[in-house]
Design an enzyme around this catalytic site. Structure first.
Site: not given
Length: 788
Positions: A197, A276, A348, A351
């Protein structure tokens, strides 16, 4: 620093330790310092020791590689013994990890660690761990208590890790919350897009929203997804346009980036290619007719290594695999019926909210003790969304940016999930355990001895209505989470029809999934997933050897995509012409002996800097974004508005060659990849201290590169490998004791111990240890009996 194939002579250690005595860093005299330090630090691994708190005697058999095989009459005693051996072998690591979570590094490291403590206290990792403890199930609490008692029983033995001697302090007794603290840091390392972000906000402010696709290319259409369309629960996708980002002044962006810098100093940062691999193959595709399961988590490579191999056998608890010192469970591994592996999902779950003027804020005061200096007072402000991370408590630093993150919310029951996996006997048990999972969301692959396979991506993933979370948003109430994706609707599959699940941090679901796990830039580049799919599709029936070959593969699909573009470059010098000829003949395998591979990685490194004019000198684009620029004659090829991609290719090749000449000399024919590309398993505290680094750090040439399956991305600017397959395992469900595992360094934390780095040579060479519960597979052993 150690090098592959060469042992440091013991007189070197004695001389260096004698120097430390002279400097007053060790409390002993003369040439006896070396023997004294070993005698006071190396744990007892044979005979009998008193361990008050046990219910019955426990046998701890260390095998030829120092791996403990714990045999106890109860599960509590087995976990007690795990805590005991964790502290014996990794006391410094455990104390350092909890100090990181608490934001108490400056107490022992001094003012240089103050920025890290400010970051850690502001985010509140320890506060989040404290809030999680009361929410755990009774069984988990019992086992954490047993583990804590085991750690403190080992601490009472009086052995002291060298780091404590050097820094001159005594560690505090272990607390139950300390077993939750490190999981919060792992959640940060693996569980959000805060850094994305911040970068995206910088990109939009300088290049407009169209710049996002240039600097951070979206996941390609048609590239592999973990689940296929026919494995989705529903087929209606909710729209999620890019967030509209309020403008952030440069000073605010700089404050946010300061947190990233502090995280980087701790080894916690987003790295292109970090991630990974894991996969599970059903019996319909294997030679044995039973599943094979492979996993290799790619994390920071440190000394000591993150993982600690262990075998726990209690009354019901019967698991073997990789534990993390400080945590009372096998994190990745198997029990007598079920095997599991994990990779990062990276949905996600963070925020950034820009709080409007007048937003109510709470404050808390943190006192940071600093070695040799006065205490520092830190005032942290918090909104309803979370801590304000754009300032240090001052009111005049511009917009106030708050962080909302699932891992900072109360009642995190992730520890219930990991302990539950150790007990799982079937898919039902496995999924019930994962229903307690919060953060960081992981891709779990599953297999059992009955032949079943599966996949689940558990964790709290926010539901966002009408925005995708890729940019900071206003905290005015118009961009709030609408709860979390229900567990039953998180991506999962049981006994997939094609008998194969492959994960490599790639996009989880195709179009049609009803929720948004993240925006199109959340996912790793698809190269590893594509290559694993190729490798596992080459044979009608797969064996354990095929799993090994896939984990260790160093074929560069990045080179495959770049090859025609790079070979069309107009050479700017005779050296460039010779380099292009070398590359034209290269097979794309990144071995330590390759010269062409070195040329390619150096050239790619130069090309990854193409956005620095626009975004600053720390900007490094990933290979997919560079490829799109070259294919589409992108704007970022120009330098200060002049030139094109053809000119950039010529210029960047010359720059790469000049850089290599500076590092390796003018004779290009003598260059090899392994001269520069070396694993750097460095100590967190002493890795940069010249008088101590050689003793605590470990280095050796390694194969692999950017986005190879055997991930070994060269660090930008140094070519070192600082991240990679920190642990590898291959589980054979036809005969579980034929399974294999290996760590990146060794079991012991002390650099003086025989098992400090004895796995590294095997790890680099692609060898494994037996992941066996059978004494006949353990080699030469030492048995320690713990008595109540």
């Amino acid at each position: 620093m150690t090098t592959l194939g060469r042992r440091r002579p013991s007189w070197g250690k004695r001389a260096a330790l004698g120097l430390l005595v002279t400097l007053g860093l060790l409390g002993a005299a003369g040439g006896g310092a070396y023997m004294w330090l070993r005698a006071t630090s190396e744990p007892r691994t044979a005979g009998t020791l008193s361990a008050p708190g046990l219910g019955a005697p426990v046998a701890v058999t260390r095998d030829a590689w120092g791996v403990p095989h714990i045999r106890a009459q109860s599960d509590e005693d087995a976990v007690f013994a795990l805590g005991f051996v964790h502290w014996q072998d990794r006391a410094w690591q455990m104390d350092f990890q909890r100090r990181v979570a608490q934001g108490r590094l400056a107490e022992v490291l001094g003012e240089p660690a103050l920025a890290q403590d400010r970051f850690l206290r502001t985010w509140g990792f320890q506060r989040a761990a404290l809030s999680a403890l009361p929410a755990l199930e009774p069984r988990t609490r019992r086992l954490i208590r047993a583990y804590t008692a085991g750690v403190n029983a080992a601490q009472a033995q009086g052995k002291v890790a060298p780091e404590f001697r050097i820094l001159g302090y005594t560690p505090e007794p272990w607390q139950e919350v300390d077993s939750l603290s490190w999981s919060k840091l792992m959640a940060f390392d693996l569980g959000g897009n805060y850094d994305e972000e911040v970068l995206n906000a910088r990109v939009v402010q300088r290049l407009g929203e169209g710049g996002l696709d240039q600097v951070t290319a979206p996941y390609p259409a048609g590239a592999p997804t973990i689940l296929s369309a026919d494995e989705l629960p529903e087929r209606t996708r909710r729209a999620a346009p890019t967030s509209a980002a309020p403008a952030l002044p440069d000073a605010t962006l700089a404050a946010l980036r300061a947190h990233l810098a502090a995280a980087r100093e701790l080894g916690l940062q987003a790295v292109p290619g970090k991630g990974s691999n894991n996969w599970v193959v059903s019996g319909q595709r294997t030679v044995s007719g039973k599943p094979l399961l492979a996993d290799d988590p790619h994390l920071s490579l440190t000394a000591p290594m993150l993982w600690y191999l262990a075998d726990l056998q209690g009354s019901q608890l019967k698991s073997i695999g990789a534990s993390i010192p400080g945590l009372p469970a096998i994190v990745i591994g198997r029990n007598d019926r079920v095997a599991w592996g994990v990779t990062n999902v990276n949905p996600d779950v963070q925020d950034l909210y820009i709080e409007p003027e007048g937003t109510p804020l709470r404050t808390r005061t943190e006192t940071i003790r600093v070695k040799g200096q006065p205490d520092v007072t830190l005032t942290v402000r918090e909104s309803a969304h979370g801590p304000i991370i754009s300032d240090a408590g001052a009111a005049d630093l511009g917009p106030r940016v708050a962080l909302k993150w699932t891992a900072l919310q109360p009642r995190d029951t992730t520890m219930d999930a990991f302990l539950g996996l150790n007990y799982a006997q079937n898919w039902g048990d496995f999924t019930r355990a994962l229903s307690r999972y919060v953060a960081p969301s992981q891709s779990f692959v599953y297999a059992d001895v009955d032949g079943n396979t599966g996949y689940y991506a558990p964790g709290r993933v926010p539901i966002r209505a009408g925005w995708d979370g890729s940019l900071p948003v206003s905290g005015d109430g118009t961009r709030e989470w609408q709860g979390f994706i229900p567990f039953a609707q998180l991506p999962h599959v049981y006994n997939p029809a094609d008998g194969l699940v492959i994960t490599a941090n790639n996009q989880v679901v195709p179009q049609g999934y009803p929720f948004n796990l993240g925006n199109a830039r959340n996912w790793a580049e698809p190269y590893r997933a594509e290559r694993i799919t190729e490798l596992l599709g080459t044979r009608p029936k797969l064996s354990l050897q095929d799993m090994k070959a896939a984990q260790l593969d160093t074929q560069s699909l990045v080179w495959r995509d770049f090859r025609s573009l790079l070979l069309a470059t107009a050479p700017g010098s005779d050296d460039a012409r010779r380099a292009l000829a070398e590359l034209r003949a290269w097979d794309g395998r990144l071995t330590v002996e390759t010269r062409a591979g070195l040329l390619f990685e150096a050239w790619l490194m130069a090309l990854q800097e193409m956005a620095r004019d626009e975004l600053g000198q720390d900007t490094v684009m990933n290979s997919l974004s560079v490829l799109r620029q070259l294919q589409q004659q992108g704007e970022l090829c120009a330098v200060q508005g002049r030139g094109n991609c053809a000119a950039l290719l010529t210029r960047s090749l010359d720059a790469a060659l000049a850089d290599l000449r500076t590092r390796l000399g003018n004779d290009m024919t003598s260059w090899t990849y392994g001269q520069l590309h070396q694993v750097a398993s460095n100590h967190r505290a002493f890795g940069k201290v010249s008088a101590l680094a050689w003793l605590f750090n470990h280095a050796a040439p390694t194969p692999g590169g950017t986005n190879t399956v055997n991930v070994a991305r060269p660090e930008h600017g140094t070519f070192r490998q600082t991240h990679g397959a920190s642990y590898r395992q291959i589980v054979d469900l036809a005969a579980p004791d034929r399974s294999l595992y290996i760590g990146s360094l060794g079991q012991a934390g002390s650099p003086l111990a025989p098992h400090a780095s004895d796995q590294m040579r095997r790890w680099i060479a692609g060898e494994y240890l037996p992941m066996s519960t059978q004494p006949g597979d353990w080699g030469r052993t030492r048995v320690l009996t713990l008595q109540p």
